[in-house]
Design an enzyme around this catalytic site. Structure first.
Site, PDB file in Angstrom:
ATOM      1  N   HIS A 127       0.865  -1.181   0.000  1.00 22.88           N
ATOM      2  CA  HIS A 127       0.000   0.000   0.000  1.00 22.88           C
ATOM      3  C   HIS A 127       0.906   1.236   0.000  1.00 22.88           C
ATOM      4  O   HIS A 127       2.004   1.189   0.567  1.00 22.88           O
ATOM      5  CB  HIS A 127      -0.839  -0.046   1.284  1.00 22.88           C
ATOM      6  CG  HIS A 127      -1.918   0.985   1.391  1.00 22.88           C
ATOM      7  ND1 HIS A 127      -1.661   2.297   1.708  1.00 22.88           N
ATOM      8  CD2 HIS A 127      -3.260   0.886   1.269  1.00 22.88           C
ATOM      9  CE1 HIS A 127      -2.806   2.963   1.773  1.00 22.88           C
ATOM     10  NE2 HIS A 127      -3.797   2.136   1.498  1.00 22.88           N
ATOM     11  N   ASP A 204       2.977  -4.531   7.732  1.00 20.50           N
ATOM     12  CA  ASP A 204       1.781  -3.712   7.578  1.00 20.50           C
ATOM     13  C   ASP A 204       0.582  -4.646   7.718  1.00 20.50           C
ATOM     14  O   ASP A 204       0.262  -5.407   6.809  1.00 20.50           O
ATOM     15  CB  ASP A 204       1.813  -3.025   6.213  1.00 20.50           C
ATOM     16  CG  ASP A 204       0.512  -2.280   5.915  1.00 20.50           C
ATOM     17  OD1 ASP A 204      -0.426  -2.338   6.737  1.00 20.50           O
ATOM     18  OD2 ASP A 204       0.445  -1.645   4.843  1.00 20.50           O
ATOM     19  N   GLN A 207      -4.761  -4.992   6.845  1.00 21.14           N
ATOM     20  CA  GLN A 207      -5.763  -5.974   6.409  1.00 21.14           C
ATOM     21  C   GLN A 207      -5.657  -7.275   7.213  1.00 21.14           C
ATOM     22  O   GLN A 207      -6.674  -7.885   7.559  1.00 21.14           O
ATOM     23  CB  GLN A 207      -5.593  -6.304   4.909  1.00 21.14           C
ATOM     24  CG  GLN A 207      -5.774  -5.119   3.981  1.00 21.14           C
ATOM     25  CD  GLN A 207      -7.174  -4.534   3.990  1.00 21.14           C
ATOM     26  OE1 GLN A 207      -8.156  -5.194   4.346  1.00 21.14           O
ATOM     27  NE2 GLN A 207      -7.281  -3.277   3.599  1.00 21.14           N
ATOM     28  N   LYS A 230     -10.702  -0.123   9.839  1.00 24.40           N
ATOM     29  CA  LYS A 230     -10.996  -1.322   9.042  1.00 24.40           C
ATOM     30  C   LYS A 230     -11.370  -2.495   9.940  1.00 24.40           C
ATOM     31  O   LYS A 230     -11.798  -3.533   9.468  1.00 24.40           O
ATOM     32  CB  LYS A 230      -9.786  -1.673   8.176  1.00 24.40           C
ATOM     33  CG  LYS A 230      -9.466  -0.560   7.175  1.00 24.40           C
ATOM     34  CD  LYS A 230      -8.251  -0.839   6.323  1.00 24.40           C
ATOM     35  CE  LYS A 230      -7.975   0.395   5.472  1.00 24.40           C
ATOM     36  NZ  LYS A 230      -6.800   0.246   4.608  1.00 24.40           N
ATOM     37  N   CYS A 368      -4.455   2.636  -3.844  1.00 18.28           N
ATOM     38  CA  CYS A 368      -3.215   3.064  -3.173  1.00 18.28           C
ATOM     39  C   CYS A 368      -2.109   2.033  -3.346  1.00 18.28           C
ATOM     40  O   CYS A 368      -1.346   1.758  -2.399  1.00 18.28           O
ATOM     41  CB  CYS A 368      -3.437   3.339  -1.676  1.00 18.28           C
ATOM     42  SG  CYS A 368      -4.600   4.648  -1.373  1.00 18.28           S
TER      43      CYS A 368
HETATM   44  C1  LIG Z   1      -5.765   0.961   4.665  1.00 16.66           C
HETATM   45  C2  LIG Z   1      -4.384   0.478   4.598  1.00 16.66           C
HETATM   46  C3  LIG Z   1      -3.326   1.258   5.043  1.00 16.66           C
HETATM   47  C4  LIG Z   1      -3.508   2.667   5.572  1.00 16.66           C
HETATM   48  O1  LIG Z   1      -4.280   2.730   6.713  1.00 16.66           O
HETATM   49  P1  LIG Z   1      -4.939   4.119   7.121  1.00 16.66           P
HETATM   50  O2  LIG Z   1      -5.801   3.799   8.266  1.00 16.66           O
HETATM   51  O3  LIG Z   1      -5.706   4.587   5.937  1.00 16.66           O
HETATM   52  O4  LIG Z   1      -3.851   5.038   7.484  1.00 16.66           O
HETATM   53  C5  LIG Z   1      -2.060   0.737   4.953  1.00 16.66           C
HETATM   54  N1  LIG Z   1      -1.841  -0.491   4.476  1.00 16.66           N
HETATM   55  C6  LIG Z   1      -2.833  -1.292   4.056  1.00 16.66           C
HETATM   56  C7  LIG Z   1      -2.523  -2.669   3.569  1.00 16.66           C
HETATM   57  C8  LIG Z   1      -4.138  -0.831   4.095  1.00 16.66           C
HETATM   58  O5  LIG Z   1      -5.129  -1.611   3.658  1.00 16.66           O
END
Ligand SMILES: *Cc1c(COP(=O)(O)O)cnc(C)c1O
Length: 410
Positions: A127, A204, A207, A230, A368
């Site tokens: 992302h 990260d 998800q 999320k 993104c």
């Molecule tokens: C949504 C997302 C982000 C960013 O998170 P935010 O809450 O928008 O700052 C980073 N990495 C992944 C894989 C995402 O899905």
């Protein structure tokens, strides 16, 4: 606060009833919300926890010498403890509240000591939140980005990763689950490869924290980032997990109140983690909301939710595979319930707009993840992403709407 509730047997209709927004209509049709990878809806328990904090027990946190300040501090720190348990962190000091997943990654990027020529290893399916902070280091400090390729399903080759990690590697920054392909990465193996060469790993988990279980100690992550909105929680709150000694060795990200130890005219010393990274008044209500979201989620039968999401994914994948004018992107068998696809001869934006007219919310664009789009040879895709509250019927409504969109667009 946030006491574990009794587990409820999984019943999608009962669960849906806890999400007020799911009963609304869009363009006169029942809402079919399949944009969960961008943000999930909120259960009443989260809305209520935030509202009742503001109604009944609210003040600024820490340093308080009065009842409301103490109560609010207790709720805020209880939320930190919930996060700690949720990802199996060893202590609350490892949990930094941030304003989102993006800020969590930026804090690490700002704290890595990089000399010109030092390398950051990342995959092409990251992302932008896990790309642009490293580009900053490239632009500002002369860091070199080393990109790990993927296979068409988002699989990574550990031998290729191993070959990318060299003497100049400062950090491996890798997604734990792609927000486009749904692919999971072998976090424990990635960490063990990196650690064998003395390199730290940031995962990260924006998800992965939603579609599976996270155990930061089992995978031995050095840093782990995820976001509240999320995970059925509010916006404005995210989490950076870091190993205690690594956080303690890292310079602060922002300066302000609460992150200091001592401030004099010619000298400043900093607080211990996690407070060192929480300058100013933190997102108090949002943290309480995230704590409530985690408590709510943990009160569900998570194994049943995982099975349900797998069924949603499989139904959507099978239906899309059966359509010869649709291309699926990413078909790893154990992937999260995130399904990216293209419709022959139609722009994803047009597809999404026609689906919306039928009450079906999907996302279209680069998600993104422009380097991933380049890897897939597209500029954009459509994406249907599922949550625990989606019904199998939602998949059918989506497929039916897609057939209508195809008729209108061809
Ligand atoms: C949504 C997302 C982000 C960013 O998170 P935010 O809450 O928008 O700052 C980073 N990495 C992944 C894989 C995402 O899905």
């Amino acid at each position: 606060m946030n006491a574990p509730l009794i587990k409820r047997p999984f019943d999608v209709e009962a669960l849906r009833a806890e999400f007020p927004i799911l009963s609304r209509q869009v363009h006169g049709r029942p809402l079919v919300y399949l944009d969960n990878a961008a943000s999930a809806q909120k259960p009443e328990a989260v809305i209520e926890a935030m509202a009742s904090a503001m109604r009944g027990s609210y003040a600024n946190v820490h340093r308080g010498l009065h009842t409301l300040a103490n109560e609010t501090t207790e709720s805020f720190e209880a939320a930190r403890a919930s996060v700690m348990r949720f990802i199996n962190a060893p202590s609350p000091e490892c949990i930094v509240f941030t304003k989102g997943g993006t800020q969590a990654i930026n804090i690490v990027a700002a704290g890595v000591d990089v000399q010109p020529g030092d390398e950051i290893v990342l995959s092409v399916m990251e992302h932008h939140s896990n790309i642009v902070p490293w580009h900053f280091l490239r632009e500002r400090k002369g860091a070199v980005l080393r990109w790990l390729d993927i296979d068409d399903d988002g699989g990574i080759d550990l031998a290729a990763l191993d070959a990318l990690i060299g003497p100049r590697t400062k950090l491996v920054a890798m997604t734990h689950m792609s927000n486009v392909l749904g692919a999971r990465t072998p976090a424990a193996e990635i960490a063990s490869l990196a650690h064998a060469k003395g390199v730290k790993v940031l995962l990260d988990g924006c998800q992965a924290a939603v579609h599976g279980r996270v155990d930061v100690q089992a995978v031995d992550a050095d840093f782990y980032a995820f976001t509240g909105h999320k995970l059925y929680g509010p916006t404005g709150i995210g989490v950076l997990y870091g190993k205690r000694d690594l956080l303690a060795a890292m310079p602060p990200f922002e300066g302000g109140g609460e992150m200091i130890d001592l401030v004099e005219r010619e000298r400043v010393t900093y607080n211990e983690p996690p407070h060192r990274f929480e300058a100013g008044t933190p997102p108090i209500i949002e943290a309480i909301g995230l704590g409530a979201a985690i408590a709510w989620y943990e009160s569900q039968d998570r194994a049943a939710i995982e099975a349900h999401e797998a069924a949603l994914r499989d139904r959507a994948m099978a239906a899309l595979r059966a359509i010869n004018w649709v291309t699926l992107h990413g078909a790893a068998p154990d992937k999260g319930a995130i399904v990216a696809f293209s419709v022959d001869g139609a722009h994803p934006h047009d597809v999404a707009q026609i689906l919306d007219r039928q009450g079906v919310a999907v996302r279209a664009g680069h998600h993104c993840a422009q380097p991933l789009m380049q890897r897939l040879g597209v500029t954009a895709t459509a994406r249907a992403s599922f949550a625990c509250y989606n019904r199998l019927d939602d998949v059918d409504a989506f497929i039916e709407a897609l057939h209508k969109a195809r008729k209108l667009l061809s």
